[in-house]
Design a protein around this motif. Structure first.
Motif, mmCIF file in Angstrom:
data_model
loop_
_atom_site.group_PDB
_atom_site.id
_atom_site.type_symbol
_atom_site.label_atom_id
_atom_site.label_comp_id
_atom_site.label_asym_id
_atom_site.label_seq_id
_atom_site.Cartn_x
_atom_site.Cartn_y
_atom_site.Cartn_z
ATOM 1 N N SER A 79 52.043 -34.704 67.291
ATOM 2 C CA SER A 79 52.383 -33.384 67.836
ATOM 3 C C SER A 79 53.679 -33.500 68.641
ATOM 4 C CB SER A 79 51.245 -32.869 68.712
ATOM 5 O OG SER A 79 50.894 -33.821 69.704
ATOM 6 N N GLN A 80 54.333 -32.384 68.870
ATOM 7 C CA GLN A 80 55.637 -32.372 69.534
ATOM 8 C C GLN A 80 55.610 -33.059 70.900
ATOM 9 O OE1 GLN A 80 58.771 -31.211 68.649
ATOM 10 N NE2 GLN A 80 57.996 -30.963 66.556
ATOM 11 N N ASN A 81 54.532 -32.883 71.652
ATOM 12 C CA ASN A 81 54.472 -33.440 73.004
ATOM 13 C C ASN A 81 54.227 -34.948 73.021
ATOM 14 O OD1 ASN A 81 51.830 -33.355 72.139
ATOM 15 N ND2 ASN A 81 51.017 -32.350 73.966
ATOM 16 N N ARG A 82 54.121 -35.567 71.847
ATOM 17 C CA ARG A 82 53.930 -37.011 71.817
ATOM 18 C C ARG A 82 55.206 -37.766 71.419
ATOM 19 N NH1 ARG A 82 51.758 -41.706 69.502
ATOM 20 N NH2 ARG A 82 50.128 -42.592 70.828
ATOM 21 N N PHE A 83 56.239 -37.051 71.023
ATOM 22 C CA PHE A 83 57.490 -37.707 70.634
ATOM 23 C C PHE A 83 58.098 -38.509 71.782
ATOM 24 C CE2 PHE A 83 58.012 -34.561 67.030
ATOM 25 C CZ PHE A 83 57.906 -35.530 66.037
ATOM 26 N N GLU A 84 57.825 -38.082 73.000
ATOM 27 C CA GLU A 84 58.405 -38.767 74.166
ATOM 28 C C GLU A 84 57.894 -40.204 74.303
ATOM 29 O OE1 GLU A 84 55.259 -37.087 77.524
ATOM 30 O OE2 GLU A 84 57.006 -35.885 76.960
ATOM 31 N N ASN A 85 56.823 -40.543 73.587
ATOM 32 C CA ASN A 85 56.301 -41.919 73.630
ATOM 33 C C ASN A 85 57.205 -42.902 72.890
ATOM 34 O OD1 ASN A 85 54.134 -40.392 74.579
ATOM 35 N ND2 ASN A 85 52.630 -41.842 73.822
#
Length: 360
Positions: A108-114
């Motif tokens: 999901s979009q909010n996991r790209f920061e990982n």
């Protein structure tokens, strides 16, 4: 005692070398098997722990690869006041160019920061982010094929977790079309004051088709981890037994060749305990030296595996203090057990028979 043991080892160099080599092979194999299995478990569990306190999978499923969770539950879960963030992940695998299998992560979009960008940008629809170790081996660095779909390479990321560093990341919607599922799992990040057990009950009340567990509980009870640990322990036990058998055989021959020495010692009044203690001391020295040598060999081998382009980060090993201590005890036990039976047999034989040269 120590000086006598060292002299005895030097006097029987060939047998000493054979026992030393036998111990090294056994201990090194246990080291590598155990550390690699621990490394695989650690990499996957760290990946899961990095993004949540609770993991939601399909109910009554044996493995996350087969899990299918409705991603629309994210909006419902986000409404709980104890929840800070909910992300979705699809876990799959696919061949890429000549590589037979590559980990594929739909997020999901909010996991790209990982994923820390090394070059380029995070992927949009129809694009992928490629792990550093995979990117270096690609011939076509502009686009890749996953299943029957082509994707543009938007950027390259680097991760300390080998599984991720050797994989490709794409949008959840794209991965959903490839693997025909909504999400493999949902990961919930809760507030510090949240009661995890109560939050799990609230989440599970949303659907009878899901199962929620704390991340630590999930890792501790994950079936694949249990299989890896059981297999590792079994192979390690076999290696231990093979090493022990080899030591017993060589020590029996060594003790038999030293029967005159033991006969003279018995004749001049040296007790059975002292003879046994000397042989055990000799074996203990070999056990300690073998452990140190095996630790060095294993560390070098694991370093090579970790940094080799052949494995793309999927194989990694960890030698923890607990594992090192366990194998130190294992090394001593193997050496002592392998020598104590022949030593006891030799020390109990009548000194006259020993000096006459009869077989033990």
């Amino acid at each position: 005692m120590l000086s006598l043991s060292l002299k005895a080892l030097k006097a029987n160099r060939l047998k000493t070398i054979l026992i030393f080599i036998s111990l090294i092979f056994s201990i090194t194999s246990i080291f590598l098997i155990s550390s690699i299995s621990n490394g695989v478990i650690s990499m996957y569990s760290n990946m899961l722990k990095s993004d949540g306190d609770i993991i939601i999978t399909q109910a009554k499923i044996s493995d996350t690869f087969f899990s299918n969770v409705d991603a629309t539950l994210i909006k419902k879960i986000e409404k709980f006041k104890e929840v800070k963030k909910v992300s979705a992940l699809i876990v799959g695998a696919s061949p890429v160019e000549k590589l037979p299998i590559v980990a594929v992560y739909g997020v999901s979009q909010n996991r790209f920061e990982n994923y820390k960008i090394k070059q380029g940008l995070y992927p949009k629809k129809g694009e992928v982010l490629v792990g550093n170790s995979i990117y270096e081996s690609l011939k076509n660095k502009k686009n890749i094929q996953i299943a029957d779909k082509n994707f543009l390479v938007s950027g390259v990321y680097k991760s300390d977790i080998g599984f991720e560093n050797g994989g490709v990341v794409l949008n959840l919607s794209d991965a959903s079309l490839i693997f025909n599922k909504s999400a493999s799992m949902l990961m919930v990040n809760s507030s510090i004051s949240a009661n995890i057990k109560q939050l799990i009950k609230k989440i599970e009340s949303l659907s009878k088709d899901i199962e929620a567990k704390s991340t630590q509980n999930f890792v501790d009870n994950y079936n694949q981890f249990k299989i890896i640990k059981t297999s590792s322990n079994l192979i390690g036990f076999i290696s231990f037994c093979m090493g022990l058998l080899g030591i017993v055989s060589i020590m029996s021959i060594t003790v038999n060749q030293r029967k005159t020495e033991f006969g003279i010692k018995r004749a001049i009044g040296v007790s059975t305990k002292k003879i046994v203690a000397q042989i055990v001391c000799e074996s203990s020295i070999l056990g300690i030296l073998s452990f140190i040598t095996s630790l060095f060999i294993s560390s070098f081998t694991l370093y090579f595996i970790k940094n080799s382009s052949l494995f793309h980060g999927y194989v990694n090993g960890e030698i923890s203090f607990t594992l090192a201590f366990y194998l130190f005890i294992c090394s001593l036990s193997m050496a002592v057990l392998g020598s104590i039976i022949p030593a006891i047999n030799a020390s109990k034989i009548d000194p006259i028979i020993l000096m006459q040269g009869d077989k033990i």
